[in-house]
Design an enzyme around this catalytic site. Structure first.
Site, PDB file in Angstrom:
ATOM      1  N   GLY A  97     -16.256   6.744  51.209  1.00 23.31           N
ATOM      2  CA  GLY A  97     -15.898   7.053  49.820  1.00 23.31           C
ATOM      3  C   GLY A  97     -16.768   8.169  49.268  1.00 23.31           C
ATOM      4  O   GLY A  97     -16.297   9.016  48.501  1.00 23.31           O
ATOM      5  N   ASP A 108     -25.481  -1.694  46.475  1.00 25.35           N
ATOM      6  CA  ASP A 108     -25.140  -1.868  47.895  1.00 25.35           C
ATOM      7  C   ASP A 108     -25.889  -3.038  48.537  1.00 25.35           C
ATOM      8  O   ASP A 108     -25.549  -3.466  49.636  1.00 25.35           O
ATOM      9  CB  ASP A 108     -25.428  -0.580  48.672  1.00 25.35           C
ATOM     10  N   GLN A 141     -21.357   8.444  42.615  1.00 22.81           N
ATOM     11  CA  GLN A 141     -20.324   9.215  43.310  1.00 22.81           C
ATOM     12  C   GLN A 141     -19.520  10.040  42.312  1.00 22.81           C
ATOM     13  O   GLN A 141     -19.237  11.219  42.546  1.00 22.81           O
ATOM     14  CB  GLN A 141     -19.408   8.275  44.086  1.00 22.81           C
TER      15      GLN A 141
END
Ligand code: S3P
Length: 421
Positions: free
Chosen positions: A91, A309, A164
């Site tokens: 991603g 994460d 991101q």
């Protein structure tokens, strides 16, 4: 590939060096490709995700040699690719490259594997469209067909604290006239901002707003530190396996990534930083952890992006803490390589954990003796595979992990490093 994990009866003892940071590796290869001249990247990750980014930069005409180090000789410009650009499972690659490619003077198509093709891309398509980008997607999912054109700057306020999305817009803004501003609700990892500064871009941050202007990047030698997200599996294993004492060297300690340290301290775990230094604009240290009696805690709010994460392996940790651990505000976990809320709950329940799914996290009651003696699934998700391996090390009966090969996405050295302890 099936992997059977057995209970460890002795403690884990010894010293390991954390392998290269995946997040920083993506940024290093993209930014060095955009900097005119020769850059050298030391300790580039061997994970499949950063290698997808590396291959895309090559497909965009950049001269990159992978020896011990990465040697990048760039004209400072990308060239029109003659193939679709394959982001694999990553991603980060797709979202970052969308920001870079939307402002080029050529067309390109970003594709991904089955899992990536189901992940949400609206979060980057929407702000890029506000900058004037022309992107056709499959209902906001990959493939992304990008008709490159010159973009204009925006002042964007994001609902998500996502590095991101932030990096996508900063990379697009790097090529726009005027000031591009990005504001997020909480600070997410800031490796992109740091590396852009390190390469002399015109960028500044004030609270949660980052401003970037068109800049020429200066090539650099970048040394990439170890990945705290990979170290997390050893931190948790050391804390929950009796008689363990591990030294983990070269761990990246950027404060936007160290949420797991705060949680371990809150739970009463023994964790110590032995040496603190700075490498290529990032804080780094060696850490020592040992087996601990843990107590439950609540994890919520602005700490979430700092450990997003690590939440699957923190769930494993919480099964060994006395009391009820509550994890909230982590609904974006459902949009990762798998729906990590559902996947973690389903698989840890099979092992005997007392864990419940909520809309935005987990409720975990401890301390529970995990039984194991069953097969578990990884959902094509590297972090599930590694978290279940750590859980398997404390289960009474062997655990068979299906799809263990997914660890190669971020951490091919995972099992061999465990076997050295
Ligand atoms: C990453 C940011 C995080 C993280 C991902 C890597 C990055 O995603 O989950 O594994 O390198 O910027 P979000 O920023 O979308 O939460």
């Amino acid at each position: 590939m099936k992997k059977t994990v057995q209970k460890i009866t002795r403690g884990l003892k010894g010293e390991i060096t954390t392998p290269s940071d995946k997040s920083i590796s993506h940024r290093a290869v993209i930014l060095a490709s955009l900097a005119k001249g020769k850059s050298i990247i030391k300790n580039f990750s061997k994970g499949q995700d950063p290698l997808s980014t590396l291959q895309i930069c090559k497909n965009l005409g950049v001269d990159i040699e992978l020896q011990n180090d990465l040697i990048i000789n760039s004209t400072g410009k990308f060239a029109s690719p003659n193939t679709n650009l394959d982001c694999g499972n990553s991603g980060t690659t797709m979202r970052f490259m969308a920001g870079v490619l939307a402002g080029q003077n050529f067309n390109s198509t970003l594709i991904g594997d089955e899992s990536l093709s189901k992940r949400p891309m609206k979060r980057v398509i929407e702000p890029l469209k506000l900058m004037g980008a022309n992107i056709i997607s499959n209902n906001f999912q990959a493939p992304l067909n990008i008709a490159g054109k010159s973009l204009h700057c925006i002042d964007y306020v994001s609902k998500l604290a996502s590095a991101q999305v932030k990096s996508c817009i900063l990379l697009a803004g790097l090529n726009c006239d005027g000031k591009t501003k990005f504001t997020e609700p909480y600070i997410s990892r800031d490796h992109t901002e740091r590396m852009l500064k390190f390469m002399e871009a015109d960028i500044s941050t004030n609270n949660t707003t980052t401003t970037i202007q068109k800049s020429e990047l200066k090539p650099q030698t970048i040394e990439i530190c170890g990945d705290i997200s990979s170290a997390a599996y050893f931190i948790v294993a050391g804390l929950i396996i009796p008689n363990s004492e591990i030294i983990i060297k070269n761990v990246g300690l950027n404060p936007t990534r160290t949420g797991i340290f705060e949680v371990v301290k809150k739970m009463g775990g023994n964790i110590e930083i032995l040496d603190f230094r700075n490498i290529s604009g990032e804080e780094v240290g060696d850490i020592k952890i040992s087996y601990s009696q843990l107590k439950a805690c609540t994890i919520e709010g602005e700490i979430i992006p700092k450990l997003i994460d690590e939440l699957p392996v923190i769930a494993v940790l919480a099964t060994q803490a006395e009391g009820t651990t509550i994890i909230k505000d982590a609904q974006d976990l459902r949009n990762k390589e798998s729906d990590r809320i559902k996947a973690v709950v389903t698989e840890l329940k099979k092992l005997g954990a007392d864990i419940e799914e909520t809309q935005d996290g987990f409720i975990i009651n401890g301390k529970y003796d995990l039984q194991g003696g069953c097969e578990v699934e990884t959902y094509h998700d590297h972090r599930l595979a590694m978290s279940l391996y750590v859980a398997g090390l404390i289960c009474r009966h062997p655990v068979c992990i299906n799809g263990f090969e997914w660890v190669n996405i971020s951490f091919p050295e995972f099992e061999s490093l465990f076997s050295t302890l």
